[in-house]
Design a protein around this motif. Structure first.
Motif, PDB file in Angstrom:
ATOM      1  N   LEU A 223     -23.952  51.856 -12.934  1.00  0.00           N
ATOM      2  CA  LEU A 223     -22.799  52.320 -12.167  1.00  0.00           C
ATOM      3  C   LEU A 223     -23.254  53.267 -11.056  1.00  0.00           C
ATOM      4  O   LEU A 223     -24.170  52.938 -10.316  1.00  0.00           O
ATOM      5  N   SER A 239     -15.947  48.360  -6.340  1.00  0.00           N
ATOM      6  CA  SER A 239     -16.596  47.779  -7.511  1.00  0.00           C
ATOM      7  C   SER A 239     -15.737  46.689  -8.142  1.00  0.00           C
ATOM      8  O   SER A 239     -14.511  46.812  -8.219  1.00  0.00           O
ATOM      9  N   PRO A 241     -16.329  45.637 -11.625  1.00  0.00           N
ATOM     10  CA  PRO A 241     -17.140  45.828 -12.821  1.00  0.00           C
ATOM     11  C   PRO A 241     -16.758  44.849 -13.931  1.00  0.00           C
ATOM     12  O   PRO A 241     -15.765  44.125 -13.820  1.00  0.00           O
ATOM     13  N   PRO A 274     -16.102  50.480 -18.436  1.00  0.00           N
ATOM     14  CA  PRO A 274     -16.764  50.757 -17.152  1.00  0.00           C
ATOM     15  C   PRO A 274     -15.909  51.616 -16.214  1.00  0.00           C
ATOM     16  O   PRO A 274     -16.449  52.442 -15.463  1.00  0.00           O
ATOM     17  N   LEU A 278     -17.011  55.122 -14.680  1.00  0.00           N
ATOM     18  CA  LEU A 278     -17.096  55.175 -13.216  1.00  0.00           C
ATOM     19  C   LEU A 278     -16.230  56.297 -12.662  1.00  0.00           C
ATOM     20  O   LEU A 278     -16.660  57.063 -11.785  1.00  0.00           O
TER      21      LEU A 278
END
Length: 335
Positions: A223, A239, A241, A274, A278
């Motif tokens: 990340l 992103s 993810p 995630p 993040l």
């Protein structure tokens, strides 16, 4: 057997194997086999399939019938008007992610007007922009030491609305987002991060193919980890993810379940791990980014928006729907 007959026969075989859009898949395989464009395939449809290619053709069709994605077989996928190389080391870029790129460009052009000079990449139509809640006020919703080159201005100069931003693509995979942004906005500095060294190799190759090798820094890491504690500010974080709940992986299409990288799919127990990590890392950056844009799974947009809302008071927080009307992207802006 003519090329047309071979494609029809393959289409029937793929249909029986449960492949979606069997005719289009058969044509893509034939174009790949013979190095033809679609127009050339139509022109030469009545020509015989070269005898020396018959075995290879049969093998390609068998691979697709067995569930291997056609993009991995032919080694390419188009994204935002750009031809990208793809391998099983990376997630295949999806059309809905083009809307994420478009939303980033739209918001960034408001924040950095002089950095909005367009490149020569593709153009797509925007998805419907929907606020998180009707009538909601703005901002509400119902490893360091990488050896990278110095990027852009720092301090007050970096905050200047007229300066070009530094954008970070977290979990870059094939590099689709980073390459599209670099193509569309030549003034921007780009950083692409991925945990997979193999994925970064694919992303570097795609950047080189589009003559962007010197425009994008490629960094291996988890990340935003490689950027924590760095002095140059990060202006934009974008992103796509992993967001599939671990328990749902076994129910995915066989093409995805059996062939696409699990690392790019598994989002933990509820698919939101995630995002939690993040968002927590955003506060550890030298400066809070002015624009954060995240792709999410079906039914996750409101939860991810709440995670971002708890991070800081954003000027605006909105949700972008995809072509199917699914809330697909969460955009947070700090004026």
């Amino acid at each position: 057997m003519t090329l047309r007959e071979a494609c029809l026969q393959a289409s029937s075989q793929l249909s029986e194997a449960g492949v979606e859009e069997p005719r289009a898949n058969a044509e893509l395989l034939m174009m790949h086999l013979l190095g033809l464009t679609r127009a050339q395939l139509l022109r030469d449809a009545g020509e015989p399939l070269p005898a020396e290619q018959a075995q290879r053709w049969a093998a390609l069709v068998r691979r697709r019938a067995a569930g291997e994605p056609v993009q991995y077989i032919i080694g390419e996928q188009w994204f935002y008007g750009l031809e990208l190389h793809v391998t099983p080391a990376v997630l295949i870029p999806r059309p809905e992610t083009e809307l994420l790129v478009e939303a980033v460009l739209e918001e960034a052009d408001r924040l950095w007007p002089s950095g909005s000079g367009s490149g020569a990449g593709g153009v797509v139509r925007s998805g419907t922009m929907e606020p998180p809640g009707a009538g909601s006020p703005p901002g509400t919703v119902s490893g360091s030491g990488t050896g990278m080159r110095q990027r852009g201005p720092t301090g007050e100069a970096a905050k200047d609305r007229g300066s070009a931003p530094t954008a970070v693509d977290v979990g870059t995979g094939s590099g689709a987002i980073a390459v599209a942004l670099a193509t569309q906005r030549p003034q921007w500095d780009l950083v692409a991060i991925d945990l997979s060294a193999d994925a970064l190799d694919v992303a570097r190759a795609n950047a080189a193919h589009h003559e962007l090798a010197g425009r994008i820094d490629f960094v291996q890491g988890d990340l935003l980890g490689p950027l924590l504690g760095e002095s140059p500010p990060v202006d934009i974080v974008v992103s796509n993810p992993p967001y599939i709940p671990a328990g749902d992986l076994a129910t995915l299409q066989r093409e995805v379940r059996e062939h696409e990288p699990r690392l790019a799919l598994d989002g933990g127990a509820d698919g939101l791990d995630p995002y939690r990590r993040l968002v927590g890392q955003l506060l550890q950056l030298a400066e809070l980014p002015r624009l954060v844009a995240l792709e999410v799974g079906k039914g996750q947009a409101r939860d991810v928006a709440r995670l971002l809302e708890a991070c800081t008071a954003w000027s605006r927080l909105r949700i972008v729907t995809d072509y199917a009307g699914i809330e697909r992207h969460v955009i947070a802006v700090r004026e």
